[in-house]
Design an enzyme around this catalytic site. Structure first.
Site, short mmCIF file in Angstrom:
data_model
loop_
_atom_site.label_atom_id
_atom_site.label_comp_id
_atom_site.label_asym_id
_atom_site.label_seq_id
_atom_site.Cartn_x
_atom_site.Cartn_y
_atom_site.Cartn_z
N GLU A 30 14.05 -8.25 33.84
CA GLU A 30 14.61 -9.12 34.87
C GLU A 30 13.49 -9.56 35.81
O GLU A 30 12.94 -8.76 36.56
CB GLU A 30 15.67 -8.36 35.70
CG GLU A 30 16.40 -9.27 36.67
CD GLU A 30 16.61 -8.67 38.05
OE1 GLU A 30 15.88 -7.76 38.46
OE2 GLU A 30 17.54 -9.15 38.72
N ASP A 53 15.08 -3.53 35.60
CA ASP A 53 15.43 -4.13 36.88
C ASP A 53 14.20 -4.48 37.72
O ASP A 53 13.23 -3.71 37.77
CB ASP A 53 16.27 -3.09 37.65
CG ASP A 53 16.73 -3.59 39.00
OD1 ASP A 53 17.62 -4.44 39.03
OD2 ASP A 53 16.18 -3.13 40.03
C1 NOJ Z 1 18.15 -6.61 40.79
C2 NOJ Z 1 19.57 -6.22 40.53
O1 NOJ Z 1 20.12 -7.04 39.56
C3 NOJ Z 1 20.28 -6.30 41.87
O2 NOJ Z 1 21.66 -6.18 41.73
C4 NOJ Z 1 19.70 -5.25 42.76
O3 NOJ Z 1 20.26 -5.35 44.05
C5 NOJ Z 1 18.19 -5.37 42.87
N1 NOJ Z 1 17.56 -5.63 41.62
C6 NOJ Z 1 17.60 -4.11 43.42
O4 NOJ Z 1 17.63 -3.10 42.45
#
Ligand code: NOJ
Ligand code: MG
Length: 587
Positions: free
Chosen positions: A291, A222
């Site tokens: 991500e 993430d």
């Molecule tokens: C990316 C995640 O996909 C999202 O849902 C989240 O709010 C943020 N990162 C913070 O962790």
């Protein structure tokens, strides 16, 4: 004839020896948002036993891998992305025992489980944060703490710089007991961990190993770009985005908080943890998918290089960020080729159609285009990523301000929440037409409301129908087993503003042609620009709305494609001796 047969044998043998692909390289990863997949205990919130009870759906769809958004202990301010114990399961989702049962059932069905690793921040309720806020020895620097720049005339501390949080407002929060600000690039309740502290770095690596020991096949990582920030805490420059308000993230550019050199290095270190684990156990690759919404040149750096590998793949979000309902076939061609142009040649491509942070594919592009887009995802080379519900064409759900629970929506306030909220794409999976769409037996509603369209749009109906989004999805998953789709070349051509086409070809194997009319008028499609194709093509798969049926032969030089219709056509290889597996597909 004999010569052709020998050639076929030679090509086949050759392809056996060169097909050295690893298990994940042609997979479609199915993202489950655990709160919304299946509720086993009637509290209106999905859970691990619910997921376990529905793993068969993943199998039925033809999928072998799923990644779960966070399932760890959490106060749920950001619905699991605020973790208060990285080694435990959130109580609404179940227990470690439930996880072990889920994992065993997945293994039995041959489904690989990928977990979400959230390294950038924890919850402010995490024990580490409490200890750090109190300056407990050993934990002082687990988070990014900074003195106030000064104090205003009322004695209010002034933040060290102009940095904004992704969720709106300053990225700094004052803690009176410590008399310092801490950094939070997301919600106030999500303090950023300090990756300049070697003890924290090791702690997070140990957490990776803890879940590997529990049998997971890898991690989605993430918010990777945010791991490090410049040490001198320079102000970030203005973006001059006319739509952004001063307290919003888009008001600034983020060169000093995103994609620092140290950040790439951290990803390479995690890759080493995974590879060492693989080497010291069973030699089955544990994967890492990162991500990072970033410029494509920065994004590809997450892959690392031959000597220092990084992510197995970094999500390709271009089908989300660069294209939408107004895009032309030329835009699609440009965007597909953009990704392939920057992807280092030796790496596997990937295509993401949706996730929990973006409106559903059917709502971004229009419900009529869902099949055409799922078909595109499946015929492009490499990995695909499907967000739960996209296989049945679920749409965004209208969520009023009063019903809003997403922290970005809440921070934006009643006038602007619709621009930011992610609630619409997170509503319960639509299993059937019974109460709560078969997702939950709750009498007090579900954590987000079920979409009103569930009586018609649900999996049960789509299984019973003569043809449906889901049935098409299943057939696409079978088509992906074709060697041409797995290994063949790709050629994309926009034949007009509305007609997007591509071919997949592989010497000695059948060729496939994808044709999608993005527009609302019928089009006469002429595939002559593909000189390598024969004059007649067979219709293998169609969108649900198609007017030409499977098995029909169409002419390369001209056939009519109705509004929003999509087709996959095949051309038999001159070299193939046996009938295609596709001949058995529709028996
Ligand atoms: C990316 C995640 O996909 C999202 O849902 C989240 O709010 C943020 N990162 C913070 O962790
Ligand atoms: Mg539940």
């Amino acid at each position: 004839m004999f010569f052709i047969k020998c050639l076929v044998v030679a090509v086949t043998l050759c392809s056996v020896t060169i097909d050295a692909k690893d298990w994940w390289e042609n997979e479609v990863f199915y993202q489950i948002y655990p709160r919304s997949f299946m509720d086993s205990d009637g509290d209106g919130v999905g859970d691990l036993q619910g997921i376990k009870s529905k793993l068969q759906h993943i199998k039925d769809a033809g999928l072998n891998c799923t990644w779960l958004s966070p399932i760890f202990s959490s106060p749920m301010v950001d619905f699991g992305y605020d973790i208060s114990d990285f080694r435990n399961i959130h109580h609404e989702f179940g227990t470690i025992k439930d996880f072990e049962e889920l994992s065993a059932e997945a293994k039995r069905l041959g489904i690989k489980l990928i977990l979400d690793f959230v390294p950038n921040h924890s919850s402010d309720k995490h024990e580490w944060f409490q200890l750090s806020a109190n300056r407990t020895k050993g934990y002082e620097d687990y988070y990014v703490w900074v003195d106030a720049k000064g104090f205003d005339k009322d004695g209010k501390p002034i933040p060290p710089n102009n940095w904004n949080s992704n969720f709106g407002g300053s990225a700094w929060e004052w803690v009176e007991s410590r008399k310092q600000f801490y950094l939070h690039q997301f919600a106030i309740q999500q303090p950023d961990l300090n990756y300049r502290n070697p003890k924290l770095v090791q702690e997070m690596k140990d957490i990776i190993v803890y879940w590997l020991d529990k049998g997971v096949a890898g991690f989605r990582i993430d918010a990777v770009p945010f791991l490090f920030e410049v040490e001198d805490l320079r102000d970030e420059p203005r973006s001059y985005d006319p739509k952004a308000l001063p307290n919003e993230y888009a008001y600034l550019l983020h060169p000093y908080t995103n994609n620092l050199a140290e950040t790439y290095d951290m990803v390479y270190q995690w890759r080493a943890v995974l590879d060492n684990y693989t080497k010291s156990t069973d030699n089955v690759t544990r994967i890492m998918m990162t991500e990072a919404y970033a410029d494509i040149k920065q994004q590809v750096l997450y892959y690392g290089n031959d000597t220092t590998p990084g992510a197995h793949f970094t999500f390709n979000f271009l089908l989300i960020t660069d294209l939408n309902t107004n895009s032309t076939a030329h835009d699609f061609m440009f965007t597909i080729n953009k990704w392939l142009s920057y992807l280092p040649l030796e790496y596997t491509s990937n295509w993401v159609l949706g996730n929990h942070d973006n409106h559903r594919v059917g709502s971004r592009y229009g419900a009529q285009r869902i099949d055409g887009l799922n078909m595109l995802l499946m015929v492009l080379p490499g990995v695909g990523v499907t967000y739960y519900g996209d296989e049945i064409g679920m749409l965004d759900t209208f969520i009023s301000w009063e019903q809003t629970v997403d922290p970005i929506g809440l921070n934006a306030g009643p006038d602007r929440y619709q621009l930011f909220t992610r609630d619409p794409e997170r509503t319960p999976f639509q299993w059937d037409d019974s109460v709560n769409t078969g997702f939950s037996t709750s009498k007090n509603g579900t954590w987000l409301p079920v979409n009103e369209n569930y009586k018609d749009l649900n999996l049960k109906n789509q299984k019973a129908a003569s043809f449906s989004h889901f049935q098409l999805y299943q057939k696409l998953m079978v088509l992906r087993q074709e060697k041409t789709i797995r290994d063949g070349d790709l050629n994309v051509k926009a034949l007009s503003d509305n007609v997007l086409t591509l071919t997949r070809t592989l010497t000695g194997h059948d060729s496939f042609v994808y044709v999608f009319n993005l527009g609302g008028e019928k089009e006469n499609v002429n595939l002559e620009p593909y000189t390598e194709l024969p004059s007649k093509l067979k219709v293998e798969l169609t969108s649900v709305n198609a007017s030409v049926s499977f098995g029909t032969t169409v002419s390369k030089s001209g056939f009519t494609v109705g509004p929003y219709e999509a087709y996959i056509l095949s051309a038999q290889s001159l070299l193939s001796s046996s009938t295609s597996y596709l001949d058995t597909l529709f028996e």
